[in-house]
Design a protein around this motif. Structure first.
Motif, mmCIF file in Angstrom:
data_model
loop_
_atom_site.group_PDB
_atom_site.id
_atom_site.type_symbol
_atom_site.label_atom_id
_atom_site.label_comp_id
_atom_site.label_asym_id
_atom_site.label_seq_id
_atom_site.Cartn_x
_atom_site.Cartn_y
_atom_site.Cartn_z
ATOM 1 N N VAL A 226 0.838 -1.203 0.000
ATOM 2 C CA VAL A 226 0.000 0.000 0.000
ATOM 3 C C VAL A 226 0.872 1.252 0.000
ATOM 4 O O VAL A 226 0.578 2.224 -0.691
ATOM 5 N N ARG A 227 1.954 1.225 0.761
ATOM 6 C CA ARG A 227 2.862 2.375 0.746
ATOM 7 C C ARG A 227 3.428 2.597 -0.648
ATOM 8 O O ARG A 227 3.579 3.739 -1.096
ATOM 9 N N ASP A 228 3.731 1.513 -1.338
ATOM 10 C CA ASP A 228 4.233 1.633 -2.720
ATOM 11 C C ASP A 228 3.161 2.209 -3.636
ATOM 12 O O ASP A 228 3.448 3.078 -4.469
ATOM 13 N N ALA A 229 1.921 1.724 -3.489
ATOM 14 C CA ALA A 229 0.823 2.235 -4.331
ATOM 15 C C ALA A 229 0.557 3.708 -4.035
ATOM 16 O O ALA A 229 0.295 4.498 -4.956
ATOM 17 N N LEU A 230 0.622 4.098 -2.769
ATOM 18 C CA LEU A 230 0.424 5.500 -2.404
ATOM 19 C C LEU A 230 1.554 6.372 -2.963
ATOM 20 O O LEU A 230 1.323 7.511 -3.387
ATOM 21 N N SER A 231 2.756 5.833 -2.971
ATOM 22 C CA SER A 231 3.885 6.576 -3.540
ATOM 23 C C SER A 231 3.669 6.803 -5.034
ATOM 24 O O SER A 231 3.930 7.901 -5.559
ATOM 25 N N LYS A 232 3.181 5.774 -5.718
ATOM 26 C CA LYS A 232 2.901 5.921 -7.153
ATOM 27 C C LYS A 232 1.749 6.891 -7.378
ATOM 28 O O LYS A 232 1.770 7.681 -8.337
ATOM 29 N N TRP A 233 0.742 6.843 -6.501
ATOM 30 C CA TRP A 233 -0.375 7.780 -6.610
ATOM 31 C C TRP A 233 0.122 9.211 -6.433
ATOM 32 O O TRP A 233 -0.258 10.112 -7.179
ATOM 33 N N HIS A 234 0.999 9.423 -5.441
ATOM 34 C CA HIS A 234 1.565 10.751 -5.183
ATOM 35 C C HIS A 234 2.332 11.250 -6.412
ATOM 36 O O HIS A 234 2.206 12.420 -6.806
ATOM 37 N N ALA A 235 3.129 10.379 -7.016
ATOM 38 C CA ALA A 235 3.898 10.771 -8.204
ATOM 39 C C ALA A 235 2.972 11.113 -9.364
ATOM 40 O O ALA A 235 3.226 12.070 -10.116
ATOM 41 N N CYS A 236 1.908 10.362 -9.509
ATOM 42 C CA CYS A 236 0.926 10.624 -10.564
ATOM 43 C C CYS A 236 0.275 11.985 -10.355
ATOM 44 O O CYS A 236 0.129 12.768 -11.306
ATOM 45 N N MET A 237 -0.114 12.282 -9.132
ATOM 46 C CA MET A 237 -0.718 13.571 -8.830
ATOM 47 C C MET A 237 0.281 14.712 -9.047
ATOM 48 O O MET A 237 -0.064 15.797 -9.545
ATOM 49 N N ALA A 238 1.541 14.475 -8.679
ATOM 50 C CA ALA A 238 2.567 15.511 -8.826
ATOM 51 C C ALA A 238 2.765 15.881 -10.295
ATOM 52 O O ALA A 238 2.997 17.052 -10.621
ATOM 53 N N LYS A 239 2.686 14.901 -11.191
ATOM 54 C CA LYS A 239 2.825 15.186 -12.618
ATOM 55 C C LYS A 239 1.740 16.132 -13.105
ATOM 56 O O LYS A 239 1.937 16.887 -14.065
ATOM 57 N N ALA A 240 0.583 16.097 -12.432
ATOM 58 C CA ALA A 240 -0.527 16.977 -12.813
ATOM 59 C C ALA A 240 -0.501 18.284 -12.025
ATOM 60 O O ALA A 240 -1.413 19.110 -12.156
ATOM 61 N N GLY A 241 0.525 18.453 -11.196
ATOM 62 C CA GLY A 241 0.666 19.706 -10.463
ATOM 63 C C GLY A 241 0.079 19.716 -9.073
ATOM 64 O O GLY A 241 -0.088 20.780 -8.472
ATOM 65 N N PHE A 242 -0.253 18.542 -8.517
ATOM 66 C CA PHE A 242 -0.848 18.461 -7.187
ATOM 67 C C PHE A 242 0.115 17.790 -6.222
ATOM 68 O O PHE A 242 0.721 16.767 -6.554
ATOM 69 N N ASP A 243 0.242 18.326 -5.023
ATOM 70 C CA ASP A 243 1.173 17.791 -4.039
ATOM 71 C C ASP A 243 0.416 17.344 -2.792
ATOM 72 O O ASP A 243 0.246 18.098 -1.832
ATOM 73 N N TYR A 244 -0.051 16.104 -2.822
ATOM 74 C CA TYR A 244 -0.757 15.522 -1.684
ATOM 75 C C TYR A 244 -0.121 14.173 -1.356
ATOM 76 O O TYR A 244 0.166 13.386 -2.268
ATOM 77 N N PRO A 245 0.071 13.861 -0.072
ATOM 78 C CA PRO A 245 0.671 12.574 0.275
ATOM 79 C C PRO A 245 -0.259 11.378 0.057
ATOM 80 O O PRO A 245 0.203 10.266 -0.172
ATOM 81 N N ASP A 246 -1.575 11.614 0.148
ATOM 82 C CA ASP A 246 -2.529 10.519 -0.018
ATOM 83 C C ASP A 246 -3.902 11.102 -0.345
ATOM 84 O O ASP A 246 -4.107 12.324 -0.270
ATOM 85 N N PRO A 247 -4.865 10.259 -0.731
ATOM 86 C CA PRO A 247 -6.202 10.757 -1.098
ATOM 87 C C PRO A 247 -6.928 11.473 0.035
ATOM 88 O O PRO A 247 -7.744 12.362 -0.226
#
Length: 289
Positions: free
Chosen positions: A188-209
């Motif tokens: 889950v930590r790995d999936a959240l890290s990938k989610w964070h990176a995905c959001m960052a590419k779109a200009g959003f900086d959040y650690p989790d949903p």
């Protein structure tokens, strides 16, 4: 005063109180013109501990049966009692709605705001509110001075004798533990890290949903275009990283372990719930005959 209206509570609901900027209780309850169904993924999301908690529909069932018995008791006292209007089955929310973040079906229209209550839910909530305005003598007859006496107490005893009301304390405690424990698993930590990176590419900086949903920018009466855009990106990143699938699988394993460790406690909770449900169904079936 009448007792608090019953609610089927989950750890997610408790968590969202702290992380979601705007809750249904903070907004005027306005009926949705059309009931927006939850996504298929959310509807199908079931976790092992769900079997030990009362669903919203089950909570309504017990309330309805209890209300019928209260009405009979009140009528014996020459007092009128209006039973609660029913909630349409399709209007009850899935048990794990927003457990791992915003639901895809709602994000487009409402962003991170809770979806408006459908008409049948609004009618029932208004009926509960109207009970707060009942004359003092009617409230006392119905609920006693303590809020747990009067015809309510008589109805509960008629329903199940001395069996205590359904109590979701064990479920709430364990499902909260399961959510936080699964959140710390490597996958889950790995999936959240990938989610964070995905959001960052779109200009959003959040650690989790949860952080995305809890942004104070969304503390408005209505969702803004920016909020909806963020929520849509959030959902897209959840899908591309398979976050919900990974998290649900991890939590399922954690919940199975917790169930084994707390078997006696959960068995008692479920037995009590099942007795109330069986008694409620008998009352409702007799009313329909």
């Amino acid at each position: 005063m009448p007792p608090s209206r019953a609610r089927a509570t989950t750890a997610l609901a408790l968590l969202l109180l702290a992380t979601t900027a705007c809750t249904a209780a903070e907004r005027e309850s306005t009926p949705a013109p059309h009931s927006l169904p939850a996504s298929r993924q959310v509807k199908q999301l079931r976790l092992p501990l769900d079997a030990y908690a009362s669903t919203v529909a089950e909570t309504h069932l017990v309330e309805d049966a209890q209300d019928i018995l209260i009405r009979r008791c009140m009528n014996d006292l020459d007092m009128e009692w209006q039973t609660l209007p029913p909630v349409d089955l399709q209007d009850t929310k899935p048990p794990n709605l927003r457990r791992y973040g915003v639901d895809e079906a709602a994000a487009v229209h409402y962003g991170y705001h809770p979806r408006p209550d459908p008409p049948s839910v609004v009618r029932r909530n208004r009926a509960w509110d109207e009970r707060d305005a009942l004359p003092a003598d009617v409230q006392q007859a119905a609920y006693g001075r303590s809020g747990k006496g009067g015809c309510l107490k008589a109805a509960q005893h008629q329903l199940v004798g001395d069996t205590a009301p359904p109590d979701d304390h064990a479920f709430n405690q364990l499902t909260g533990t399961a959510l936080e424990t699964s959140r710390r698993t490597p996958e889950v930590r790995d999936a959240l890290s990938k989610w964070h990176a995905c959001m960052a590419k779109a200009g959003f900086d959040y650690p989790d949903p949860y952080a995305a949903a809890g942004n104070k920018r969304w503390e408005r009466a209505e969702p803004t275009p920016a909020e909806r855009a963020t929520a849509r990106t959030d959902v897209a990143c959840q899908k591309s990283t398979k976050l919900v699938k990974v998290w649900a699988a991890a939590e399922t394993r954690v919940q199975h372990r917790l169930i084994r460790q707390n078997a006696d406690r959960l068995h008692e909770a479920k037995a009590r719930k099942d007795r109330w449900l069986a008694a409620a169904r008998r009352v409702l079936n007799q009313e329909d005959d």
